[in-house]
Design a protein around this motif. Structure first.
Motif, mmCIF file in Angstrom:
data_model
loop_
_atom_site.group_PDB
_atom_site.id
_atom_site.type_symbol
_atom_site.label_atom_id
_atom_site.label_comp_id
_atom_site.label_asym_id
_atom_site.label_seq_id
_atom_site.Cartn_x
_atom_site.Cartn_y
_atom_site.Cartn_z
ATOM 1 N N VAL A 91 0.872 -1.171 0.000
ATOM 2 C CA VAL A 91 0.000 0.000 0.000
ATOM 3 C C VAL A 91 0.910 1.223 0.000
ATOM 4 O O VAL A 91 1.811 1.335 0.836
ATOM 5 N N TYR A 92 0.663 2.111 -0.940
ATOM 6 C CA TYR A 92 1.493 3.304 -1.102
ATOM 7 C C TYR A 92 0.754 4.512 -0.526
ATOM 8 O O TYR A 92 -0.432 4.732 -0.823
ATOM 9 N N TYR A 93 1.479 5.271 0.271
ATOM 10 C CA TYR A 93 0.923 6.455 0.921
ATOM 11 C C TYR A 93 1.708 7.698 0.487
ATOM 12 O O TYR A 93 2.942 7.669 0.443
ATOM 13 N N CYS A 94 0.984 8.764 0.218
ATOM 14 C CA CYS A 94 1.660 10.029 -0.020
ATOM 15 C C CYS A 94 1.599 10.861 1.260
ATOM 16 O O CYS A 94 0.716 10.668 2.101
ATOM 17 N N ASN A 95 2.562 11.760 1.387
ATOM 18 C CA ASN A 95 2.484 12.719 2.485
ATOM 19 C C ASN A 95 2.988 14.073 2.038
ATOM 20 O O ASN A 95 3.610 14.207 0.974
ATOM 21 N N ALA A 96 2.671 15.066 2.830
ATOM 22 C CA ALA A 96 3.068 16.430 2.517
ATOM 23 C C ALA A 96 3.335 17.186 3.806
ATOM 24 O O ALA A 96 2.536 17.110 4.742
ATOM 25 N N ASP A 97 4.462 17.872 3.836
ATOM 26 C CA ASP A 97 4.828 18.704 4.977
ATOM 27 C C ASP A 97 4.306 20.107 4.684
ATOM 28 O O ASP A 97 4.887 20.841 3.871
ATOM 29 N N VAL A 98 3.204 20.459 5.328
ATOM 30 C CA VAL A 98 2.438 21.646 4.953
ATOM 31 C C VAL A 98 2.696 22.800 5.909
ATOM 32 O O VAL A 98 2.547 22.651 7.132
ATOM 33 N N ARG A 99 3.040 23.919 5.334
ATOM 34 C CA ARG A 99 3.159 25.153 6.116
ATOM 35 C C ARG A 99 1.797 25.810 6.115
ATOM 36 O O ARG A 99 1.283 26.185 5.060
ATOM 37 N N PRO A 105 6.872 29.603 10.372
ATOM 38 C CA PRO A 105 7.524 28.511 9.648
ATOM 39 C C PRO A 105 7.049 27.127 10.079
ATOM 40 O O PRO A 105 7.449 26.125 9.516
ATOM 41 N N ARG A 106 6.175 27.079 11.066
ATOM 42 C CA ARG A 106 5.675 25.805 11.567
ATOM 43 C C ARG A 106 4.978 25.034 10.458
ATOM 44 O O ARG A 106 4.262 25.603 9.637
ATOM 45 N N SER A 107 5.181 23.729 10.440
ATOM 46 C CA SER A 107 4.534 22.894 9.430
ATOM 47 C C SER A 107 3.915 21.667 10.066
ATOM 48 O O SER A 107 4.279 21.265 11.181
ATOM 49 N N VAL A 108 2.997 21.064 9.362
ATOM 50 C CA VAL A 108 2.286 19.873 9.814
ATOM 51 C C VAL A 108 2.385 18.815 8.728
ATOM 52 O O VAL A 108 2.228 19.112 7.542
ATOM 53 N N LEU A 109 2.647 17.579 9.147
ATOM 54 C CA LEU A 109 2.750 16.486 8.183
ATOM 55 C C LEU A 109 1.396 15.819 7.998
ATOM 56 O O LEU A 109 0.797 15.349 8.963
ATOM 57 N N TYR A 110 0.921 15.794 6.770
ATOM 58 C CA TYR A 110 -0.352 15.154 6.440
ATOM 59 C C TYR A 110 -0.104 13.918 5.584
ATOM 60 O O TYR A 110 0.849 13.869 4.799
ATOM 61 N N TRP A 111 -1.023 12.958 5.724
ATOM 62 C CA TRP A 111 -0.932 11.700 4.977
ATOM 63 C C TRP A 111 -2.186 11.473 4.150
ATOM 64 O O TRP A 111 -3.294 11.811 4.572
ATOM 65 N N GLY A 112 -1.995 10.859 2.993
ATOM 66 C CA GLY A 112 -3.117 10.418 2.194
ATOM 67 C C GLY A 112 -3.618 9.062 2.689
ATOM 68 O O GLY A 112 -3.054 8.452 3.598
ATOM 69 N N GLN A 113 -4.662 8.562 2.038
ATOM 70 C CA GLN A 113 -5.349 7.372 2.526
ATOM 71 C C GLN A 113 -4.701 6.064 2.081
ATOM 72 O O GLN A 113 -5.067 5.024 2.594
ATOM 73 N N GLY A 114 -3.773 6.091 1.165
ATOM 74 C CA GLY A 114 -3.138 4.864 0.705
ATOM 75 C C GLY A 114 -3.794 4.304 -0.536
ATOM 76 O O GLY A 114 -5.023 4.376 -0.700
#
Length: 121
Positions: A91-99, A105-114
């Motif tokens: 199962v492949y998941y994408c993620n993004a480090d979002v500002r 400059p704080r960022s949050v890491l989000y994940w896709g559903q796979g």
């Protein structure tokens, strides 16, 4: 912020697939974007990441076969997978480090559903 991944499926060994992931919602910008995978009984592992400037890094197991690319205007990241092997099944998941805000400059890491990728004859 939501990440929507697509493009998985069943492919024969030696075949190709392209995974796509789109980020949506309210945010200021995206730093790194990446693809990870998790095979049954194994830990999630890095496949490839790409910086906002377009510099990609790859796991040794996929170097020369996979290519990561992003479109900053569309907030998307793709993973072109060539010469697929049965061991790429996962199962492949994408993620993004979002500002999230311009003033921090704080960022949050989000994940896709796979999305499932199966390489089998």
């Amino acid at each position: 912020v939501q990440l929507q991944a697509s493009g998985g499926g069943l492919v024969q060994p030696g075949g190709s697939l392209t995974l796509s992931c789109a980020a949506s919602g309210s945010f200021f910008s995206i730093n790194d974007m990446g693809w990870y995978r998790q095979a049954p009984g194994k830990q999630r592992e890095l496949v490839a990441i790409i910086t906002s400037g377009g510099v990609g890094k790859y796991a040794d197991s996929v170097k020369g076969r996979f290519t990561i690319a992003r479109d900053n205007a569309k907030n998307t990241v793709d993973l072109q997978m060539n010469s697929l092997k049965p061991e790429d099944t996962a199962v492949y998941y994408c993620n993004a480090d979002v500002r999230t805000a311009w003033h921090s400059p704080r960022s949050v890491l989000y994940w896709g559903q796979g999305t499932q990728v199966t390489v089998s004859s």
